[in-house]
Write an enzyme that holds these catalytic residues in place. Structure first.
Site, mmCIF file in Angstrom:
data_model
loop_
_atom_site.group_PDB
_atom_site.id
_atom_site.type_symbol
_atom_site.label_atom_id
_atom_site.label_comp_id
_atom_site.label_asym_id
_atom_site.label_seq_id
_atom_site.Cartn_x
_atom_site.Cartn_y
_atom_site.Cartn_z
ATOM 1 N N LYS A 155 0.896 -1.159 0.000
ATOM 2 C CA LYS A 155 0.000 0.000 0.000
ATOM 3 C C LYS A 155 0.931 1.205 0.000
ATOM 4 C CE LYS A 155 -2.421 3.417 2.196
ATOM 5 N NZ LYS A 155 -2.101 4.359 1.083
ATOM 6 N N GLU A 229 9.203 2.155 10.828
ATOM 7 C CA GLU A 229 10.300 3.050 10.437
ATOM 8 C C GLU A 229 9.709 4.450 10.384
ATOM 9 O OE1 GLU A 229 13.467 2.369 9.721
ATOM 10 O OE2 GLU A 229 13.466 0.194 9.599
ATOM 11 N N LEU A 230 9.943 5.232 11.429
ATOM 12 C CA LEU A 230 9.219 6.510 11.550
ATOM 13 C C LEU A 230 10.179 7.699 11.460
ATOM 14 C CD1 LEU A 230 6.829 5.239 14.383
ATOM 15 C CD2 LEU A 230 6.595 4.979 11.903
ATOM 16 N N CYS A 263 14.017 11.119 6.198
ATOM 17 C CA CYS A 263 13.790 10.774 7.615
ATOM 18 C C CYS A 263 15.057 10.965 8.428
ATOM 19 C CB CYS A 263 13.276 9.344 7.733
ATOM 20 S SG CYS A 263 14.346 8.131 6.957
ATOM 21 N N GLU A 361 9.472 17.088 14.042
ATOM 22 C CA GLU A 361 10.193 16.859 12.784
ATOM 23 C C GLU A 361 9.702 17.852 11.733
ATOM 24 O OE1 GLU A 361 9.128 13.424 10.344
ATOM 25 O OE2 GLU A 361 11.255 13.010 10.060
HETATM 26 P P1 NAP Z 1 2.355 9.056 6.555
HETATM 27 O O1 NAP Z 1 1.354 10.084 6.364
HETATM 28 O O2 NAP Z 1 2.402 8.332 7.843
HETATM 29 O O3 NAP Z 1 2.147 7.999 5.366
HETATM 30 C C1 NAP Z 1 2.969 6.860 5.221
HETATM 31 C C2 NAP Z 1 2.147 5.718 4.631
HETATM 32 O O4 NAP Z 1 1.186 5.310 5.615
HETATM 33 C C3 NAP Z 1 1.342 6.134 3.413
HETATM 34 O O5 NAP Z 1 1.290 5.029 2.532
HETATM 35 C C4 NAP Z 1 -0.032 6.425 4.007
HETATM 36 O O6 NAP Z 1 -1.060 6.303 3.074
HETATM 37 C C5 NAP Z 1 -0.104 5.329 5.034
HETATM 38 N N1 NAP Z 1 -1.064 5.563 6.113
HETATM 39 C C6 NAP Z 1 -1.175 6.654 6.888
HETATM 40 N N2 NAP Z 1 -2.149 6.469 7.811
HETATM 41 C C7 NAP Z 1 -2.664 5.236 7.598
HETATM 42 C C8 NAP Z 1 -3.698 4.464 8.209
HETATM 43 N N3 NAP Z 1 -4.403 4.915 9.233
HETATM 44 N N4 NAP Z 1 -3.960 3.223 7.703
HETATM 45 C C9 NAP Z 1 -3.259 2.743 6.668
HETATM 46 N N5 NAP Z 1 -2.266 3.427 6.047
HETATM 47 C C10 NAP Z 1 -1.964 4.651 6.503
HETATM 48 O O7 NAP Z 1 3.824 9.591 6.333
HETATM 49 P P2 NAP Z 1 4.340 10.521 5.172
HETATM 50 O O8 NAP Z 1 4.045 11.903 5.521
HETATM 51 O O9 NAP Z 1 3.866 10.006 3.851
HETATM 52 O O10 NAP Z 1 5.922 10.204 5.230
HETATM 53 C C11 NAP Z 1 6.813 11.006 5.890
HETATM 54 C C12 NAP Z 1 7.222 10.393 7.209
HETATM 55 O O11 NAP Z 1 7.880 9.158 6.989
HETATM 56 C C13 NAP Z 1 8.232 11.276 7.919
HETATM 57 O O12 NAP Z 1 7.932 11.328 9.286
HETATM 58 C C14 NAP Z 1 9.547 10.542 7.681
HETATM 59 O O13 NAP Z 1 10.542 10.841 8.631
HETATM 60 C C15 NAP Z 1 9.098 9.120 7.736
HETATM 61 N N6 NAP Z 1 10.084 8.230 7.087
HETATM 62 C C16 NAP Z 1 10.797 7.358 7.876
HETATM 63 C C17 NAP Z 1 11.765 6.543 7.303
HETATM 64 C C18 NAP Z 1 12.559 5.569 8.129
HETATM 65 O O14 NAP Z 1 13.200 4.700 7.567
HETATM 66 N N7 NAP Z 1 12.558 5.676 9.445
HETATM 67 C C19 NAP Z 1 11.990 6.608 5.930
HETATM 68 C C20 NAP Z 1 11.255 7.504 5.160
HETATM 69 C C21 NAP Z 1 10.295 8.308 5.751
HETATM 70 P P3 NAP Z 1 -1.771 7.614 2.443
HETATM 71 O O15 NAP Z 1 -0.764 8.301 1.622
HETATM 72 O O16 NAP Z 1 -2.883 7.011 1.650
HETATM 73 O O17 NAP Z 1 -2.263 8.432 3.610
#
Ligand code: NAP
Length: 455
Positions: A155, A229-230, A263, A361
């Protein structure tokens, strides 16, 4: 649910896709489970060969795959090419070395001295991935699981549907077995259903803390293995004996590449008092060379943010940071008008512990800077954080760097280099940055059945 790619450079809709139907969801789980059943009886080397073919596919068509990164989330063309190359390298790493990580482990000191552990697949794993590295994030989850024999259902973030589709296309082009990898344009309810399904044995999320709490709770309720991985608020430490030129160049790169949407990137600069002025002079000179522009042009060095939503969110966060008492010391916080999701680079200081935005962040080209006097200052700032993802230290005294690295509470620390994930090395966080590790041998073990045979 809306899976739509909107080019963040010009706000034009690029492509839109219908949500997966429940019938598609069911047939996907069935096929994925069949792949798992077959793979658990198949020799590992067949899947290694397939991973090498997948690596070749990405590498032989760099421009094709890179294009979707630029049009879906605004990545600079050269960074997009680099991401496709890195995606290929991850597949090749597991394709060439993966079997070494699956060798049985003996336990000769056990009372049954011929006992051993073997590594077996567990079933179907759901990968929920973010938009900032649309291919590498998927590959670093897919390659080790495929090698092990787990099926992966993706997904992807709803703003990068063409990237998700391109990954699926690559898998089909090299004839990966049906069910091994399937992209779904699933809604959140369908993800919950997937996690609860008995054939699904794990869920890997890369994304925000907010999503992490929700998905980890769903996994917990269904008693499924999970990795999270947040986000992070990584420190970038420059000690008084560092090569200032090298550190300033690296600091800018670490904060501004991918338009600051990484991230594990340098979100907080901790600069030794003795070199602070000189470092800042060099740093601001490098920042000034970054100019927003068309990401498709090779001459552009600062991409737009991934979407208009991301732009509005960061603008509000900067307003809140300043209202909390921080100050801009370089850059212009005025919003950039127009269709592009651009954001001017900023360097801010005075982010005190009592600022309500402390430890938030900031996902864009905004750096925070602190002047530090000694190691105690460094460790206090570094570890006064709910995040625990990464960090970097610049110094000529490697032993000193290792001591600091030892005490910094994060999953990884880089010395005299920009922190980035590498196939060979485990990657992941602690605290609110999540749990579990991807890549390396540990990436294979995340969703493995570590089975003991007592003999
Ligand atoms: P996000 O909003 O949490 O979305 C990430 C994924 O989760 C997307 O596919 C999103 O789908 C899905 N998602 C969100 N809520 C969900 C739910 N309730 N049920 C099912 N799926 C759900 O994060 P983002 O803004 O796209 O990404 C940025 C974040 O990722 C930053 O905090 C960054 O630091 C972190 N990150 C961490 C790493 C690591 O390795 N630690 C690497 C890269 C990025 P939708 O798009 O459909 O909402």
């Amino acid at each position: 649910m809306n899976y739509t790619a909107i080019n963040p450079y010009n706000d034009q809709i690029v492509a839109t896709f219908p949500t997966t139907t429940d019938e598609q969801l069911q047939s996907t789980i069935k096929l994925a489970d069949e792949f798992y059943q077959d793979a658990s009886r198949q020799a590992t080397h067949e899947r290694m060969t397939a991973l090498v073919a997948l690596a070749d596919e990405f590498e032989n068509d760099l421009a094709y795959y890179a294009h979707f990164l630029t049009t879906n989330m605004g990545k600079l063309q050269r960074e997009a090419i680099d991401e496709v190359k890195k995606t290929a390298a991850m597949a090749r790493f597991y394709g060439e070395h993966g079997d070494q990580f699956l060798i049985n482990k003996d336990y000769p000191s056990a009372s049954a001295p011929n006992s051993y552990v073997e590594y077996r697949p567990t079933g179907v794993v759901v990968a929920i991935e973010p938009w900032n590295f649309p291919y590498t994030q998927v590959m670093r989850m897919f390659a080790p699981n495929f090698l092990l024999g787990n099926a992966v259902i993706l997904k992807h973030a709803s703003i990068v549907p063409e990237c998700a589709q391109a990954f699926q296309h690559a898998c089909q082009k090299v004839n990966l077995p049906r069910g091994a990898f399937t992209n779904l344009f699933a809604d959140y309810g369908q993800i919950d259903k997937l996690i609860a399904d008995r054939r699904v044995q794990g869920v890997a999320l890369t994304g925000s803390e907010k999503a992490g709490r929700i998905i980890a709770a769903s996994a917990g309720k269904a008693l499924k293995q999970s990795t999270m991985e947040l986000g992070g608020t990584d420190v970038f430490i420059v000690l008084k004996d560092a090569d200032i030129f090298q550190a300033a160049q690296a600091a800018a790169k670490a904060r501004l590449s991918n338009a600051g949407q990484v991230c594990a990137s340098a979100k907080r600069y901790l600069i030794a008092d003795e070199i602070y002025d000189e470092f800042m002079q060099q740093l601001t000179a490098v920042f000034a060379t970054y100019q927003p522009g068309n990401p498709s042009l090779v001459t552009t060095n600062l991409a737009p943010l991934s979407s208009k939503n991301a732009q509005a969110k960061l603008q509000q966060q900067v307003t809140d940071v300043l209202a909390g008492g921080a100050k801009i010391i370089w850059g212009d916080a005025k919003p950039i008008d127009g269709p592009g999701a651009f954001f001017n680079p900023l360097i801010i200081t005075g982010m005190a512990f009592d600022n309500p935005m402390y430890d938030t962040e900031l996902f864009g080209p905004v750096a925070q800077v602190y002047r530090i006097k000694n190691d105690a200052d460094i460790l206090k700032l570094a570890n006064t954080s709910n995040h625990g993802l990464g960090g970097a230290i610049y110094t000529q005294d490697i032993e000193h760097a290792k001591i600091l690295a030892h005490y910094i509470e994060t999953g990884q620390v880089a010395i005299n280099q920009v922190l980035s994930s590498q196939s060979e090395i485990p990657f992941g966080g602690i605290k609110d940055s999540g749990y579990g590790r991807e890549l390396s041998d540990l990436g294979i073990l995340a969703f493995a059945n570590i089975k003991a045979i007592i003999n």
